[in-house]
Scaffold this active site. Structure first.
Site, PDB file in Angstrom:
ATOM      1  N   ARG A 154      48.394  47.679  31.779  1.00  0.00           N
ATOM      2  CA  ARG A 154      48.607  47.759  30.372  1.00  0.00           C
ATOM      3  C   ARG A 154      48.563  49.072  29.893  1.00  0.00           C
ATOM      4  NH1 ARG A 154      45.375  42.984  27.844  1.00  0.00           N
ATOM      5  NH2 ARG A 154      46.331  43.715  25.939  1.00  0.00           N
ATOM      6  N   ARG A 158      41.170  38.850  38.447  1.00  0.00           N
ATOM      7  CA  ARG A 158      40.968  38.201  37.068  1.00  0.00           C
ATOM      8  C   ARG A 158      41.929  38.700  35.902  1.00  0.00           C
ATOM      9  NH1 ARG A 158      34.443  38.757  36.485  1.00  0.00           N
ATOM     10  NH2 ARG A 158      35.272  40.950  37.369  1.00  0.00           N
ATOM     11  N   ASP A 201      43.793  38.786  32.079  1.00  0.00           N
ATOM     12  CA  ASP A 201      43.290  38.712  30.697  1.00  0.00           C
ATOM     13  C   ASP A 201      43.925  37.548  29.901  1.00  0.00           C
ATOM     14  OD1 ASP A 201      41.551  41.165  31.147  1.00  0.00           O
ATOM     15  OD2 ASP A 201      43.247  42.379  30.556  1.00  0.00           O
ATOM     16  N   TYR A 258      51.620  43.977  40.355  1.00  0.00           N
ATOM     17  CA  TYR A 258      51.869  43.564  38.981  1.00  0.00           C
ATOM     18  C   TYR A 258      53.272  44.123  38.546  1.00  0.00           C
ATOM     19  CZ  TYR A 258      46.859  42.248  38.188  1.00  0.00           C
ATOM     20  OH  TYR A 258      45.761  41.510  37.974  1.00  0.00           O
TER      21      TYR A 258
END
Length: 268
Positions: A206, A59, A61, A119
């Site tokens: 992040r 999921r 953001d 990522y």
């Protein structure tokens, strides 16, 4: 004569999307918040002529993109794979595209069957902010040392407790994650951070990038990343990096499922 029952079958899809157009992946109770999940389900439901619910590998953001998201859904609708591919795309918002469709057995689960997620975080390291591709890049005007950032990232490899890089709202039962690769390299004015792990905590990538940025600027030494990891205290680490630089680029599964790995996006 008794009506014949059709057994549901399971389909996996490879999805890419521009996260800047959505309030994250997950459907929300607020009807004014547009999400990737809801938009995709609406398009699939039109093809199936029945409600469809999807489950994703990770999921993302609000503002986070994907070129390699994987989902699965169950349906009794008998459609050729090209219908799930082209039919869904023709009924869907231009900010999302289905890249491939693949039949999978009942034991396949987009989230729980995944071996790892990968990522990519893109930083444009220029004195002047960019106008083009600005929704896919984080801008840093201070010169960054990619070598120091890469060195710092090596302190985060392995199965470790990532509490220092975990957002306060994370609902995971454990902060233990296994990071198999973390690389930082410079390509001209572009800094490319890639990280692969078995799974990720809320805002984990992040938060790691935020720490690497401080090290790349020379504010902290590379070993600081390892020190933060040992502290297991989010309040000691750097601020969270902006969402728009982040993309989910690959999800890997056991070979037996035959799930393709989506190609890297053209803007990487």
């Amino acid at each position: 004569m008794a009506e014949q029952l059709i057994t549901p079958h399971r389909i996996a899809l490879g999805i890419e999307y521009d996260g800047s157009a959505f309030s994250g992946w997950q459907s929300q109770l607020n009807p004014h918040l547009r999400t990737v999940q809801e938009t995709l389900e609406q398009a699939l439901s039109r093809v199936a002529n029945a409600p469809v619910t999807v489950v994703c590998a990770g999921r993302t953001d609000a503002g986070v993109h994907a070129s390699g998201q994987v989902v699965h859904f169950e349906t009794t609708a008998m459609r050729p794979l090209k219908a799930w591919l082209h039919g869904t795309n023709s009924n869907m918002d231009r900010h999302i595209a289905v890249r491939w469709a693949h039949p999978v057995p009942d034991d396949f689960h987009a989230r729980f069957s995944a071996c790892s997620r990968r990522y990519r975080y893109l930083i444009t390291n220029t004195t002047i902010r960019p106008a083009l591709y600005r929704d896919f890049l984080m801008h840093c005007h201070t010169l960054l040392d990619a070598g120091l950032m890469h060195e710092a990232g090596q302190h985060l490899l392995g199965e470790r407790d990532f509490s220092s890089f975990r957002a306060a709202g994370c609902q995971s039962r454990t902060a233990m994650r296994n990071v198999s690769e973390l690389s930082v390299k410079r390509q001209g004015d572009l800094i490319v951070v890639e990280i692969e792990a078995n799974a990720f905590l809320l805002h984990m990538v992040r938060n790691i990038v935020g720490t690497l940025l401080q090290i790349g600027r020379g504010d902290k030494p590379p070993g600081w990343a390892g020190e933060l990891l040992a502290l297991q205290d989010r309040t000691k680490a750097a601020p969270t990096a902006a969402a728009q630089g982040l993309s989910l680029i690959a999800v890997r599964y056991p070979a037996g499922y035959g799930i393709p790995v989506s190609p890297s996006p053209f803007w990487s």
